[in-house]
Design an enzyme around this catalytic site. Structure first.
Site, PDB file in Angstrom:
ATOM      1  N   LYS A 198       4.076  34.628  46.445  1.00 19.60           N
ATOM      2  CA  LYS A 198       3.924  33.187  46.212  1.00 19.60           C
ATOM      3  C   LYS A 198       3.620  32.474  47.520  1.00 19.60           C
ATOM      4  O   LYS A 198       2.764  31.595  47.567  1.00 19.60           O
ATOM      5  CB  LYS A 198       5.221  32.605  45.644  1.00 19.60           C
ATOM      6  CG  LYS A 198       5.540  33.020  44.227  1.00 19.60           C
ATOM      7  CD  LYS A 198       6.730  32.199  43.739  1.00 19.60           C
ATOM      8  CE  LYS A 198       7.313  32.778  42.480  1.00 19.60           C
ATOM      9  NZ  LYS A 198       8.604  32.199  42.131  1.00 19.60           N
ATOM     10  N   GLU A 216      13.452  43.553  38.178  1.00 16.38           N
ATOM     11  CA  GLU A 216      13.690  42.442  39.083  1.00 16.38           C
ATOM     12  C   GLU A 216      15.142  42.442  39.583  1.00 16.38           C
ATOM     13  O   GLU A 216      15.457  41.902  40.636  1.00 16.38           O
ATOM     14  CB  GLU A 216      13.373  41.116  38.378  1.00 16.38           C
ATOM     15  CG  GLU A 216      12.837  40.063  39.308  1.00 16.38           C
ATOM     16  CD  GLU A 216      12.283  38.852  38.586  1.00 16.38           C
ATOM     17  OE1 GLU A 216      11.107  38.523  38.820  1.00 16.38           O
ATOM     18  OE2 GLU A 216      13.002  38.221  37.801  1.00 16.38           O
ATOM     19  N   HIS A 254       0.000  60.775  23.277  1.00 23.42           N
ATOM     20  CA  HIS A 254      -1.360  61.306  23.394  1.00 23.42           C
ATOM     21  C   HIS A 254      -2.050  60.805  24.657  1.00 23.42           C
ATOM     22  O   HIS A 254      -3.262  60.882  24.784  1.00 23.42           O
ATOM     23  CB  HIS A 254      -2.153  60.953  22.135  1.00 23.42           C
ATOM     24  CG  HIS A 254      -1.569  61.621  20.923  1.00 23.42           C
ATOM     25  ND1 HIS A 254      -2.095  62.764  20.378  1.00 23.42           N
ATOM     26  CD2 HIS A 254      -0.456  61.332  20.220  1.00 23.42           C
ATOM     27  CE1 HIS A 254      -1.343  63.144  19.361  1.00 23.42           C
ATOM     28  NE2 HIS A 254      -0.333  62.292  19.244  1.00 23.42           N
TER      29      HIS A 254
HETATM   30  O1  PA5 Z   1      14.209  36.224  36.346  1.00 23.48           O
HETATM   31  C1  PA5 Z   1      13.735  35.332  37.028  1.00 23.48           C
HETATM   32  O2  PA5 Z   1      14.454  34.527  37.655  1.00 23.48           O
HETATM   33  C2  PA5 Z   1      12.251  35.126  37.123  1.00 23.48           C
HETATM   34  O3  PA5 Z   1      11.551  36.106  36.429  1.00 23.48           O
HETATM   35  C3  PA5 Z   1      11.862  33.777  36.567  1.00 23.48           C
HETATM   36  O4  PA5 Z   1      12.243  33.701  35.210  1.00 23.48           O
HETATM   37  C4  PA5 Z   1      10.356  33.528  36.695  1.00 23.48           C
HETATM   38  O5  PA5 Z   1       9.941  33.721  38.005  1.00 23.48           O
HETATM   39  C5  PA5 Z   1      10.012  32.120  36.255  1.00 23.48           C
HETATM   40  O6  PA5 Z   1      10.685  31.167  37.039  1.00 23.48           O
HETATM   41  P1  PA5 Z   1      10.826  29.680  36.566  1.00 23.48           P
HETATM   42  O7  PA5 Z   1      11.589  29.642  35.286  1.00 23.48           O
HETATM   43  O8  PA5 Z   1      11.558  28.991  37.663  1.00 23.48           O
HETATM   44  O9  PA5 Z   1       9.442  29.123  36.385  1.00 23.48           O
END
Ligand code: PA5
Length: 445
Positions: free
Chosen positions: A422, A287, A308
């Site tokens: 989203k 990410e 494996h």
């Molecule tokens: O690293 C990040 O920002 C994301 O992976 C969030 O943790 C994830 O999308 C969850 O978001 P939130 O805590 O707002 O529900």
């Protein structure tokens, strides 16, 4: 605490290829230390091991003790950075399996993770599994608006209110969210839930050492103070060693390999306790770095299992991979191979060796074979699997990820790309105000 071994890079990277990246690494590290780069408003994780909120830390310990007293199960509802860290480090500390009776004797609730998928069977089977056991619920969402976790929270809140009544349910719900904005904070204040703060300047995937990870880890019995201490020690070490630190060298090596066409980094471990840690690592790097049509794709394998299956690809498939072995110098537990009088399985040559030694040899053998097959590989060795070392490892990877992202000229602290699915999903589900997009998408499905 963390050792970086690069001997299997010899045939893939010449010394000058790293030396010539030093200027970029220094510039990237300066941006992490001093700010000034894109995403600088999310650098709170860097000083967190030193300036974390002590009062909140004490409240986390109090609530963890309350949960241990009144619950046999803790449900953690969150997705991405809102649960992967807690799961990773609780599992890393083991045990891998523990009966409900043993947990009860130790007063450690079973920790289960919800709100990280949209599978009806997962949710229903999980609630059947919880059964009539007493449970508490930790909803973790910085934005408070993430569909997966918000839906799980709605379903579980109703279950809880039915089971315990409104007043008792409110005492069993713990909300970890931002300090002021967002729907969840508002709801929690109105209902009187205990709340914990995810600081504005810390993004989800860098938040494991905030209440996001600390509350579930404390409930699981981990020494969260030692974890913060380990992170602090590694930060101080990095500040002293700078470019010579293992974290920055790791960031430089990744970038050097990426520029030579190695597009996939495979995190490989023989330790079963580290399986979920790989998931946390994949989120942290994926990410953070996968942006602007650039970045190393983070993948993981669990050996020997995957030797494996994917092992064939690693050894002999497309040469786009490099491999990072993550191992632990002292196994958490070890056992000796017994000798057998008949030796029908012809394994007596291993008698007297420990399984840990055999695993270490398997790692050496694999690293050599993969290097010979054209897979550059490096090795990260953690001294021990304890909270101090795991805290150091968290800081190590976070810092390496930040430096590596800046070296590759992206913003390692945003995640705009996650919004695309989203937007489509909300429109197609009929969210008010999104009718035009819904219509356009319907025509294309
Ligand atoms: O690293 C990040 O920002 C994301 O992976 C969030 O943790 C994830 O999308 C969850 O978001 P939130 O805590 O707002 O529900």
């Amino acid at each position: 605490m963390i050792n970086l071994d690069v001997k299997h890079l010899q045939n893939f990277l010449a010394p000058h290829e790293l030396e010539q990246l030093e200027g970029q690494a220094q510039a990237a590290w300066d941006l992490i230390k001093n700010g000034g780069g894109p995403g600088q408003e999310f650098l709170g994780w860097f000083d967190l091991p030193i300036n974390y909120d002590r009062q909140e830390f004490d409240r986390i310990l109090e609530c963890a003790s309350q949960i241990r007293d009144d619950s046999q199960v803790l449900l953690v509802a969150g997705i991405g950075g809102s649960y992967l860290g807690a799961k990773a480090f609780i599992e890393a500390m083991g045990p891998l399996w523990e009966s409900q009776a043993a947990k009860k004797a130790k007063q450690v609730p079973e920790i289960l993770y919800v709100g990280n998928n949209l599978s009806p069977a997962y949710y229903l089977d999980l609630m059947d599994y919880v059964g009539d056991r007493d449970f508490s619920l930790n909803i973790v969402s910085k934005s408070g608006g993430t569909l997966e976790s918000a839906l799980a929270f709605r379903l579980l809140r109703q279950e809880m209110e039915e089971k315990y009544g409104l007043e008792e349910a409110a005492k069993r719900i713990y909300a970890t969210t931002d300090k002021a904005k967002g729907k969840l904070k508002k709801l929690a204040d109105e209902k009187g839930y205990e709340t914990f703060v995810i600081p504005d300047n810390i993004g989800g995937r860098y938040s494991v050492l905030t209440a996001v990870g600390l509350l579930p880890m404390a409930v699981a019995g981990l020494d969260i103070g030692a974890m913060l201490e380990g992170a602090q020690q590694y930060k101080l070490q990095m500040e002293k060693e700078e470019l010579a630190s293992a974290a920055i060298r790791y960031a430089m090596i990744r970038n050097a390999l990426y520029r030579k066409g190695y597009r996939v980094e495979v995190l490989a471990s023989f330790d079963q306790e580290l399986r979920s840690l790989s998931e946390w690592w994949k989120q942290l790097f994926g990410e953070s770095e996968g942006k602007d049509h650039r970045g190393i794709y983070p993948a993981s394998v669990s050996y020997s299992t995957d030797l494996h299956s994917l092992g064939q690809f690693l050894q002999d498939g497309s040469r786009i991979l490099f491999e990072t072995f993550l191992s632990v110098a002292e196994p958490r537990r070890d056992l000796a191979i017994p000798s057998d009088e008949e030796d029908r399985d012809e394994l007596n040559y291993l008698a007297g060796k420990s399984l840990g030694e055999i695993q270490a040899i398997a790692l050496d053998a694999t690293a050599l074979a993969h290097a010979d097959g054209g897979v550059p590989n490096l090795r990260l060795t953690l001294g021990r699997l304890d909270e101090l070392h795991l805290g150091a490892l968290i800081f190590f990877f976070e810092a390496a990820c930040g430096v590596s992202g800046y070296m590759n000229a992206i913003n390692p602290f945003d995640q705009e790309g996650v919004e695309a699915y989203k937007k489509n999903m909300f429109a197609l589900m009929g969210k008010p105000g999104m009718e035009a997009l819904a219509q356009e998408l319907q025509n294309r499905i």
